[in-house]
Design a protein around this motif. Structure first.
Motif, PDB file in Angstrom:
ATOM      1  N   TYR A  29     138.376 -24.305  17.901  1.00 26.82           N
ATOM      2  CA  TYR A  29     137.539 -24.326  19.002  1.00 26.82           C
ATOM      3  C   TYR A  29     137.593 -25.799  19.420  1.00 26.82           C
ATOM      4  N   ILE A  30     138.093 -26.988  18.302  1.00 29.79           N
ATOM      5  CA  ILE A  30     138.203 -28.171  18.965  1.00 29.79           C
ATOM      6  C   ILE A  30     139.794 -28.276  18.661  1.00 29.79           C
ATOM      7  N   GLN A  65     133.351 -33.732  10.094  1.00 24.54           N
ATOM      8  CA  GLN A  65     132.695 -32.856  10.955  1.00 24.54           C
ATOM      9  C   GLN A  65     131.288 -33.097  10.569  1.00 24.54           C
ATOM     10  N   SER A  66     130.719 -31.785  10.393  1.00 22.42           N
ATOM     11  CA  SER A  66     128.992 -31.796  10.222  1.00 22.42           C
ATOM     12  C   SER A  66     128.671 -32.296   8.982  1.00 22.42           C
ATOM     13  N   LYS A  69     126.414 -34.985   9.383  1.00 27.33           N
ATOM     14  CA  LYS A  69     124.944 -35.062   9.767  1.00 27.33           C
ATOM     15  C   LYS A  69     124.134 -35.724   8.931  1.00 27.33           C
ATOM     16  N   PHE A  98     125.738 -22.574  13.583  1.00 27.00           N
ATOM     17  CA  PHE A  98     125.453 -24.012  13.759  1.00 27.00           C
ATOM     18  C   PHE A  98     125.253 -24.668  15.282  1.00 27.00           C
ATOM     19  N   ASN A 117     123.653 -28.238  15.117  1.00 26.96           N
ATOM     20  CA  ASN A 117     124.185 -29.263  16.082  1.00 26.96           C
ATOM     21  C   ASN A 117     122.883 -29.677  16.753  1.00 26.96           C
ATOM     22  N   GLU A 161     136.771 -33.330  21.372  1.00 27.64           N
ATOM     23  CA  GLU A 161     135.582 -32.860  21.093  1.00 27.64           C
ATOM     24  C   GLU A 161     134.627 -32.980  22.553  1.00 27.64           C
ATOM     25  N   ASN A 168     127.649 -28.158  23.200  1.00 27.36           N
ATOM     26  CA  ASN A 168     126.864 -29.301  22.739  1.00 27.36           C
ATOM     27  C   ASN A 168     126.195 -29.892  23.817  1.00 27.36           C
ATOM     28  N   TYR A 192     127.583 -38.755  18.815  1.00 28.97           N
ATOM     29  CA  TYR A 192     127.697 -37.479  17.713  1.00 28.97           C
ATOM     30  C   TYR A 192     129.042 -37.140  17.453  1.00 28.97           C
ATOM     31  N   CYS A 196     131.288 -37.037  13.925  1.00 35.35           N
ATOM     32  CA  CYS A 196     131.965 -35.858  13.539  1.00 35.35           C
ATOM     33  C   CYS A 196     133.357 -36.300  13.194  1.00 35.35           C
ATOM     34  N   TYR A 244     124.721 -23.700   7.150  1.00 34.46           N
ATOM     35  CA  TYR A 244     124.480 -22.804   8.340  1.00 34.46           C
ATOM     36  C   TYR A 244     123.917 -21.528   7.809  1.00 34.46           C
ATOM     37  N   GLY A 261     131.481 -29.025   6.806  1.00 31.68           N
ATOM     38  CA  GLY A 261     131.972 -29.283   8.136  1.00 31.68           C
ATOM     39  C   GLY A 261     133.121 -28.313   8.402  1.00 31.68           C
ATOM     40  N   VAL A 262     133.222 -28.199   9.664  1.00 36.63           N
ATOM     41  CA  VAL A 262     134.450 -27.334  10.199  1.00 36.63           C
ATOM     42  C   VAL A 262     135.847 -28.137   9.994  1.00 36.63           C
TER      43      VAL A 262
END
Ligand SMILES: NC(=O)CC[C@H](N)C(=O)O
Length: 308
Positions: A29-30, A65-66, A69, A98, A117, A161, A168, A192, A196, A244, A261-262
């Motif tokens: 998706y990215i 990625q995540s 966070k 997420f 997110n 992204e 987001n 952000y 990531c 998640y 993270g993805v």
């Protein structure tokens, strides 16, 4: 009891898990992440008593990625009083994907926790309010914690992204409508996405996150990164919300505080003992590294380590 680890043992675990490669799916998706070779598997461990172990693709950098966070939360903990943070973001697991908007509407724009997110975007909004150059500051923090001076953002991933930021952005704008987002939305989204898009390898991640295993102390720094209580709190959030909606499943199988993270990375903490980083880009349906989690499951069993 000291853990009995060596590189051969890690190689053996990777060999056992390798047949899983091909069964997950690289995040697409990215778009900039879709082109990553899924056939990678690596692990690195750094212990509080100064030992290093690694196997497989442990020195190849990937998009964290995540996992970032956790770092943005730590940066905010150093800038804000406790109450200021936790009145804007909760501490409970969401049980949702997420990037979900579902609870945010019902719960008046207060995200369940800082590791989804919505929660990370609030944290980034807080950093934007207090730091003059939030992206530069994050690079300084990561370079200092890892001891590696050339860690950088992957500009192509951050751009990709931003070009696909509808969800987001929707999360941020919804929070703004509830008064829980104070700065310019595109500016904070950019910060952000850059966080990531940090590119790091397993060795660098294990070094960076060692302070969470060492009561807030990074061995090579004179000042603590966070207090021992804050390190404990971050570990608790990782244990309850770091994976998640499969945090419960992960606690069952692995039993360690962890953040994924993805990009396929997962960092796990054995409090008082070690930080572990694994990487394999193919994900399960909840967005966690399929082979990475399997490696952690075998390792925790082998070492006899769990916080439960
Ligand atoms: N789970 C993740 O790693 C998601 C991070 C990703 N940058 C996003 O915002 O969707």
């Amino acid at each position: 009891m000291a853990a009995n680890i060596n590189n051969q043992m890690l190689e053996a675990i990777l060999a056992q898990v390798r047949p899983l490669l091909g069964q997950g799916k690289v995040a697409d998706y990215i778009p900039a992440l879709a082109s990553v070779n899924g056939n990678k598997l690596g692990i690195a461990i750094r212990t509080v008593d100064g030992q290093h172990f690694q196997a497989g693709d442990a020195t190849e950098r990937f998009s964290i990625q995540s996992i970032s966070k956790v770092l943005s939360l730590v940066a905010a903990m150093r800038q804000y009083d406790e109450d200021e943070i936790w009145q804007r973001v909760g501490k409970d697991p969401s049980g949702q994907p997420f990037n979900s908007l579902l609870q945010l509407e019902i719960e008046q724009g207060k995200p369940r926790n800082p590791f989804i997110n919505a929660g990370a975007l609030v944290v980034c909004d807080m950093l934007q309010s207090r730091l003059s150059a939030p992206r530069q500051r994050m690079l300084e923090i990561v370079r200092q914690l890892s001891g590696v001076s050339d860690i950088a953002y992957d500009a192509a991933v951050a751009r990709s992204e931003f070009e696909h930021s509808a969800r987001n952005a929707a999360i941020a704008w919804l929070m703004k409508s509830f008064g829980n987002f104070h700065n310019d939305v595109p500016t904070v989204l950019q910060n952000y996405f850059h966080y990531c898009a940090l590119k790091m390898n397993c060795v660098e991640l294990a070094d960076t996150f060692l302070f969470l295993a060492a009561q807030g102390y990074a061995p090579h720094l004179s000042e603590p990164v966070v207090t021992s209580m804050q390190a404990r709190q971050v570990n608790a959030l990782m244990a309850t919300s770091g994976m998640y909606q499969s945090a419960g499943e992960f606690a069952w199988r692995v039993g360690l505080p962890a953040k994924s993270g993805v990009g396929g990375g997962v960092v796990a903490i054995v409090p008082h003992e070690m930080a572990i980083a694994v990487w394999s880009p193919e994900l399960d349906e909840t967005g966690n590294s399929l082979a990475g989690v399997a490696v952690l499951e075998r390792l925790s069993l082998k070492l006899g380590r769990s916080v439960y």
